[in-house]
Design a protein around this motif. Sequence first.
Motif, short mmCIF file in Angstrom:
data_model
loop_
_atom_site.label_atom_id
_atom_site.label_comp_id
_atom_site.label_asym_id
_atom_site.label_seq_id
_atom_site.Cartn_x
_atom_site.Cartn_y
_atom_site.Cartn_z
N GLY A 49 -6.92 7.53 -1.11
CA GLY A 49 -6.28 6.96 0.07
C GLY A 49 -4.78 7.08 -0.06
O GLY A 49 -4.23 6.67 -1.09
N VAL A 50 -4.11 7.62 0.95
CA VAL A 50 -2.67 7.84 0.84
C VAL A 50 -1.85 6.99 1.79
O VAL A 50 -0.68 6.69 1.50
CB VAL A 50 -2.30 9.32 1.02
N SER A 51 -2.40 6.61 2.93
CA SER A 51 -1.59 5.85 3.89
C SER A 51 -2.50 5.14 4.89
O SER A 51 -3.66 5.53 5.09
CB SER A 51 -0.62 6.78 4.62
N CYS A 52 -1.95 4.12 5.51
CA CYS A 52 -2.70 3.35 6.50
C CYS A 52 -1.70 2.71 7.46
O CYS A 52 -0.60 2.32 7.03
CB CYS A 52 -3.53 2.27 5.81
N ILE A 53 -2.07 2.62 8.74
CA ILE A 53 -1.21 1.96 9.70
C ILE A 53 -2.05 1.04 10.58
O ILE A 53 -3.17 1.39 10.98
CB ILE A 53 -0.41 2.98 10.55
N TYR A 61 1.14 1.27 5.09
CA TYR A 61 0.93 1.29 3.64
C TYR A 61 1.04 2.73 3.16
O TYR A 61 0.61 3.66 3.85
CB TYR A 61 -0.46 0.75 3.29
N TYR A 62 1.61 2.89 1.97
CA TYR A 62 1.69 4.22 1.35
C TYR A 62 1.29 4.12 -0.12
O TYR A 62 1.70 3.20 -0.82
CB TYR A 62 3.10 4.79 1.43
N ALA A 63 0.52 5.07 -0.57
CA ALA A 63 0.25 5.17 -1.99
C ALA A 63 1.52 5.62 -2.70
O ALA A 63 2.37 6.29 -2.11
CB ALA A 63 -0.88 6.17 -2.23
N ASP A 64 1.64 5.26 -3.96
CA ASP A 64 2.84 5.62 -4.72
C ASP A 64 3.05 7.13 -4.76
O ASP A 64 4.19 7.60 -4.80
CB ASP A 64 2.72 5.08 -6.15
N CYS A 107 -4.92 -2.73 6.52
CA CYS A 107 -3.81 -1.99 5.89
C CYS A 107 -2.99 -2.88 4.96
O CYS A 107 -2.31 -2.38 4.07
CB CYS A 107 -2.89 -1.40 6.95
N ARG A 108 -3.06 -4.19 5.18
CA ARG A 108 -2.28 -5.11 4.34
C ARG A 108 -3.05 -5.54 3.10
O ARG A 108 -2.47 -6.19 2.22
CB ARG A 108 -1.91 -6.35 5.15
N ASP A 109 -4.33 -5.24 3.05
CA ASP A 109 -5.16 -5.70 1.94
C ASP A 109 -5.15 -4.64 0.84
O ASP A 109 -5.86 -3.65 0.90
CB ASP A 109 -6.59 -5.95 2.43
N ILE A 110 -4.32 -4.89 -0.16
CA ILE A 110 -4.11 -3.92 -1.22
C ILE A 110 -5.39 -3.64 -2.00
O ILE A 110 -5.53 -2.58 -2.63
CB ILE A 110 -2.99 -4.39 -2.17
N ASP A 111 -6.34 -4.56 -1.93
CA ASP A 111 -7.58 -4.39 -2.70
C ASP A 111 -8.53 -3.40 -2.06
O ASP A 111 -9.39 -2.84 -2.73
CB ASP A 111 -8.28 -5.74 -2.88
N ILE A 112 -8.41 -3.19 -0.73
CA ILE A 112 -9.38 -2.34 -0.06
C ILE A 112 -8.76 -1.21 0.77
O ILE A 112 -9.48 -0.35 1.26
CB ILE A 112 -10.33 -3.15 0.85
N VAL A 113 -7.46 -1.20 0.92
CA VAL A 113 -6.83 -0.23 1.83
C VAL A 113 -7.14 1.21 1.44
O VAL A 113 -7.18 2.10 2.29
CB VAL A 113 -5.32 -0.47 1.94
N ILE A 115 -9.95 2.13 -0.19
CA ILE A 115 -11.39 2.21 -0.48
C ILE A 115 -12.12 2.84 0.70
O ILE A 115 -12.03 2.35 1.83
CB ILE A 115 -11.98 0.82 -0.77
N ASP A 116 -12.84 3.92 0.44
CA ASP A 116 -13.56 4.64 1.50
C ASP A 116 -14.43 3.70 2.33
O ASP A 116 -14.43 3.75 3.56
CB ASP A 116 -14.49 5.70 0.90
N GLU A 117 -15.17 2.87 1.63
CA GLU A 117 -16.18 2.06 2.29
C GLU A 117 -15.58 1.00 3.23
O GLU A 117 -16.29 0.40 4.02
CB GLU A 117 -17.06 1.36 1.25
N ALA A 118 -14.29 0.78 3.13
CA ALA A 118 -13.65 -0.21 4.01
C ALA A 118 -13.49 0.29 5.44
O ALA A 118 -13.26 -0.49 6.34
CB ALA A 118 -12.29 -0.60 3.44
N TYR A 119 -13.61 1.59 5.62
CA TYR A 119 -13.40 2.18 6.94
C TYR A 119 -14.74 2.55 7.56
O TYR A 119 -15.60 3.14 6.91
CB TYR A 119 -12.52 3.43 6.82
N ASP A 120 -14.92 2.24 8.82
CA ASP A 120 -16.19 2.45 9.48
C ASP A 120 -16.33 3.83 10.12
O ASP A 120 -17.44 4.29 10.36
CB ASP A 120 -16.40 1.39 10.56
#
Length: 132
Positions: A49-53, A61-64, A107-113, A115-120
């Motif tokens: 996962g690299v980014s989320c809006i 969110y951006y990955a390092d 996107c604000r949840d650093i634990d799942i942003v 994670i593949d399974e978090a997206y439907d």
Amino acid sequence: DVQLQASGGGLVQAGGSLTLSCAASGFTSDDDDYAIGWFRQAPGKEREGVSCISSGDDYAYYADSVKGRFTISIDDTKNTAYLRMSSLRPEDTAVYYCAADLLGPLCRDIDIVTIDEAYDYWGQGTLVTVSS
């Protein structure tokens, strides 16, 4: 059902730029805060996962690995998200996927942003190749 169409991949030299698009359809008027994520998978590696809006407040969110080089944005009027990639490196070579979830705060949840399974919902991939 939400459907996603990713596009914009191609071949670019190291140091160059490329913008990916993710066109979404199927959202309803109740879906006023959804999340669009970008993932990538390089040959022989796990999907990253690299980014989320978040569409509601444009929280990003951006990955390092891409922070400072990639910029995510969203055009609510077109239900389209973009990933502007600059200062590209050969290690950015991958198939890039966009994904969506109806919960923008994801996107604000650093634990799942990331994670593949978090997206439907998932779009097909678009290949980005960065030559050295």
